[in-house]
Design a protein around this motif. Structure first.
Motif, short mmCIF file in Angstrom:
data_model
loop_
_atom_site.label_atom_id
_atom_site.label_comp_id
_atom_site.label_asym_id
_atom_site.label_seq_id
_atom_site.Cartn_x
_atom_site.Cartn_y
_atom_site.Cartn_z
N ASP A 226 -9.80 14.93 -1.85
CA ASP A 226 -10.31 14.83 -3.22
C ASP A 226 -10.59 16.22 -3.80
OD1 ASP A 226 -10.28 12.00 -3.31
OD2 ASP A 226 -12.08 11.96 -2.08
N VAL B 149 -2.03 1.63 -9.35
CA VAL B 149 -3.38 2.18 -9.27
C VAL B 149 -4.36 1.39 -10.14
CG1 VAL B 149 -4.77 4.18 -9.93
CG2 VAL B 149 -2.69 4.51 -8.63
N GLN C 292 0.81 -1.22 0.00
CA GLN C 292 0.00 0.00 0.00
C GLN C 292 0.85 1.27 0.00
OE1 GLN C 292 0.22 -2.19 2.49
NE2 GLN C 292 -0.16 -1.29 4.52
N GLU D 73 -5.37 -1.63 -8.44
CA GLU D 73 -6.26 -1.34 -7.31
C GLU D 73 -7.62 -0.87 -7.77
OE1 GLU D 73 -4.22 1.71 -5.21
OE2 GLU D 73 -2.86 0.34 -4.15
N ASN D 74 -7.73 -0.45 -9.04
CA ASN D 74 -8.97 0.16 -9.57
C ASN D 74 -9.37 1.38 -8.75
OD1 ASN D 74 -11.06 0.34 -11.43
ND2 ASN D 74 -12.46 -0.86 -10.15
N ASN D 75 -8.37 2.23 -8.43
CA ASN D 75 -8.58 3.43 -7.61
C ASN D 75 -8.61 4.65 -8.53
OD1 ASN D 75 -8.20 5.72 -5.93
ND2 ASN D 75 -7.34 4.41 -4.32
N ASN D 76 -9.82 5.13 -8.86
CA ASN D 76 -9.96 6.24 -9.80
C ASN D 76 -9.37 7.54 -9.29
OD1 ASN D 76 -11.14 4.80 -11.86
ND2 ASN D 76 -13.23 5.20 -11.18
N SER D 77 -9.52 7.79 -7.99
CA SER D 77 -9.02 9.03 -7.43
C SER D 77 -7.50 9.13 -7.59
CB SER D 77 -9.40 9.13 -5.95
OG SER D 77 -8.89 10.31 -5.37
N ARG D 78 -6.81 8.03 -7.32
CA ARG D 78 -5.35 8.01 -7.48
C ARG D 78 -4.96 8.06 -8.95
NH1 ARG D 78 -2.60 3.83 -3.08
NH2 ARG D 78 -2.69 5.27 -1.30
#
Length: 594
Positions: free
Chosen positions: A149, A98, A65, A101-106
């Protein structure tokens, strides 16, 4: 100038650094301590050191992480130091994490960070596309749940606004800077507000509102110095120097340029050292102190080439292409697996129904349709390479002619017209432009807003591409002028500016969900500058292009014009063909259009 996405606090960094060096912490909290130091430390070398230590410890403890933060912050520091190739490497490493992780914000942060690199490389068109991707992800209620965000969204608006400053579009810049300013004020983000005041100052300087410009930039300094944002201070010092340079107050201009150079040398900020040296060279040239001017210009070249060398740009192109096409390949592999499963079922049905011939005719029809779609967006050779290997390596082309067109005062029209009329009008012109460049065998690269970009020389080695681009430019210009005589109330009539430059580019295929052919390099940036420094109804060309077409076309020398981030550049308006008869184009004799 572009600022970091998060506030960096020199005082906090100093305090935590003391704790870390003295070992006054629990071992279990070491990762969090290194993470905070990597994020908060404003000094690039220290930021790289703590990012490396964070990554090494995270790998040792199998704490994945922390990988994202380590790569991202190291990329930010390397970008500040002018090492763009290594910055991109680290951003793309963070991007791969990213995507898993499927992390859109990152992912939005990665897009914005890569956009910043392309600003520094002079590729504003690509920078705009990355900032828009970031804003598209972040500007949604389900994403904007936390203060962090909002910072990301505000920073993306801020950096997009600054991008428009770099291409001399202050009206567009202020639209986005006002958006970011409201968001920063809403959450009381000190550093964000500081960059916002400074960047608005730059926009006002371009609008020649000098008192507003100086006020905004000076107000930003207190906060930037407080938090140790020396790169931002160097950039703003250079811009203040520009303001006085324009006013012919060369003593004040040199005072601020020297301050910027001293600060950049102190912190080894290569892009800012290069910029300050160029500024001082320009000042001493005006003061007719030739020896000093030459010395500073040589220093500028040394540091500029250490940042913007072509081999690094090509490597960046390869890395970006590999990263984005690899993501597309995942989708292709999944689709192929689905098709394999479907094929088993279909073959069973074929055996029963005795329709093998019809099946293969349908398959061939679909294949032809797929190939045609691919050729609509990629050159033929590039499409073949993509089909054969699943990806396309970025390639260097030594002689490519790049053309930009732009509708003058488009921002003013966009504020007074309905979206439907505006889009219909732009589509009307761009559809005709597409037909024209097809006639001259040019490649359409992209459109961004009211800007249209195409190039010649990407599909063959013939020097005819330079003539082709000039001819296409005249036909585009004439079409826009002829349209003004039409009585079509559904179409808005514009004045068009055209700019052209010839030189080396790197080309490749990019895109995660859809492929796009793109070119980048200093040649592209200069072509864009030719357009922004052109005039309504004129074709403005660089010295490079002029030397290659001067035997074929009459041109009007405009003198040396000061171009933002480029210095003095020779420019020419193309007037008409020297021979009113015919000149060879694509191996044929075509009627001269000019």
């Amino acid at each position: 100038m572009t600022g970091p996405l998060f506030a960096q606090d020199q005082r906090l960094a100093d305090s935590l650094e003391t704790v870390y060096v003295n070992g006054d912490y629990e071992e279990a909290k070491k990762l969090e301590l290194l993470k905070t130091l990597a994020i908060e430390h404003p000094v690039s070398d220290a930021k790289i050191k703590y990012s490396n230590e964070l990554l090494a410890l995270a790998k040792e403890m199998d704490s994945s992480q922390y990988f994202y933060t380590a790569y991202l912050e190291k990329g930010n520091a390397l970008s500040d130091k002018g090492d763009m190739q290594k910055a991109i490497e680290n951003y793309l490493s963070a991007g791969e994490i990213v995507l898993n992780e499927n992390n859109n914000s990152r992912l939005a942060v990665i897009y914005a960070s890569i956009g910043g690199v392309y600003i520094d490389l002079g590729n504003t068109k690509t920078a705009v596309s990355y900032y828009r991707k970031a804003i598209g992800i972040l500007n949604k209620p389900e994403i904007l749940k936390e203060r962090l965000d909002t910072v990301k969204l505000a920073s993306s608006f801020e950096n997009l606004g600054y991008t428009y400053i770099t291409i001399d579009k202050p009206d567009s810049a202020l639209i986005y800077l006002n958006e970011s300013g409201l968001l920063f004020e809403k959450i009381n983000h000190e550093i964000g507000m500081a960059y916002n005041m400074g960047n608005k100052g730059l926009a006002y300087a371009q609008l020649k509102e000098y008192s507003k410009a100086e006020d905004g930039i000076n107000k930003s300094f207190t906060t930037l110095e407080k938090y140790g944002h020396f790169t931002g201070m160097c950039e703003f010092l250079k811009e203040i120097s520009d303001i006085y340079f324009i006013r012919n107050d060369f003593n004040r201009a040199s005072e601020f340029a020297y301050r910027g150079l001293d600060l950049a040398n102190l912190h080894n900020l290569k892009p800012e050292i290069s910029s300050a040296n160029l500024q001082l060279s320009k000042i001493y040239e005006k003061l007719e102190t030739e020896n000093k001017s030459l010395t500073f210009y040589k220093n500028h070249i040394i540091y500029r080439d250490s940042v913007k060398n072509l081999s690094s740009i090509q490597e960046i192109g390869n890395m970006r292409t590999d990263f984005e096409v690899s993501q597309k390949q995942v989708e292709v592999d999944l689709l192929n697996q689905q098709k394999t499963n479907q094929r088993v079922l279909i073959f069973s049905m074929i055996a029963i129904l005795g329709m093998t011939g019809l099946y293969f005719r349908n398959i061939n029809k679909e294949k032809r349709r797929s190939d045609d779609l691919l050729l609509n967006i990629l050159p033929a050779k590039t499409a073949e390479e993509l089909k054969e290997h699943g990806k396309v390596k970025a390639k260097k082309f030594d002689s490519v002619t790049v053309m930009f067109t732009d509708f003058q005062a488009f921002t003013k029209y966009s504020q007074s017209l309905s979206p439907e009329v505006l889009v219909e009008s732009v589509d009307y012109f761009f559809s005709k432009f597409d037909q024209i460049i097809d006639t001259y065998k040019l490649e359409k690269i992209k459109t961004i807003g009211d800007a249209y970009m195409c190039a010649g020389g990407l599909t063959n080695d013939s020097k005819d591409h330079i003539i082709n681009v000039i001819q296409a430019a005249f036909e585009i210009k004439d079409f826009v002028e002829e349209t003004k005589q039409m009585s079509n109330n559904d179409i808005t009539h514009f004045n068009i500016r055209i700019g052209i430059n010839t030189g080396t580019v790197v080309a490749g295929v990019v895109g995660k969900k859809k492929f796009a052919y793109d070119i980048w390099g200093d040649t592209v940036n200069v072509a864009s500058r030719m357009e922004s420094n052109s005039e309504a109804g004129k074709i403005n060309i660089s010295e490079n292009t002029y030397q290659l077409i001067k035997d074929h076309f009459d041109c009007e020398y405009r003198g040396e014009i000061d171009v933002k981030n480029k210095g003095m550049m020779k420019m020419y308006f193309v007037i008409q063909a020297k021979n009113k008869g015919q000149i060879p184009v694509n191996g044929q004799n075509l009627k001269v259009l000019c």
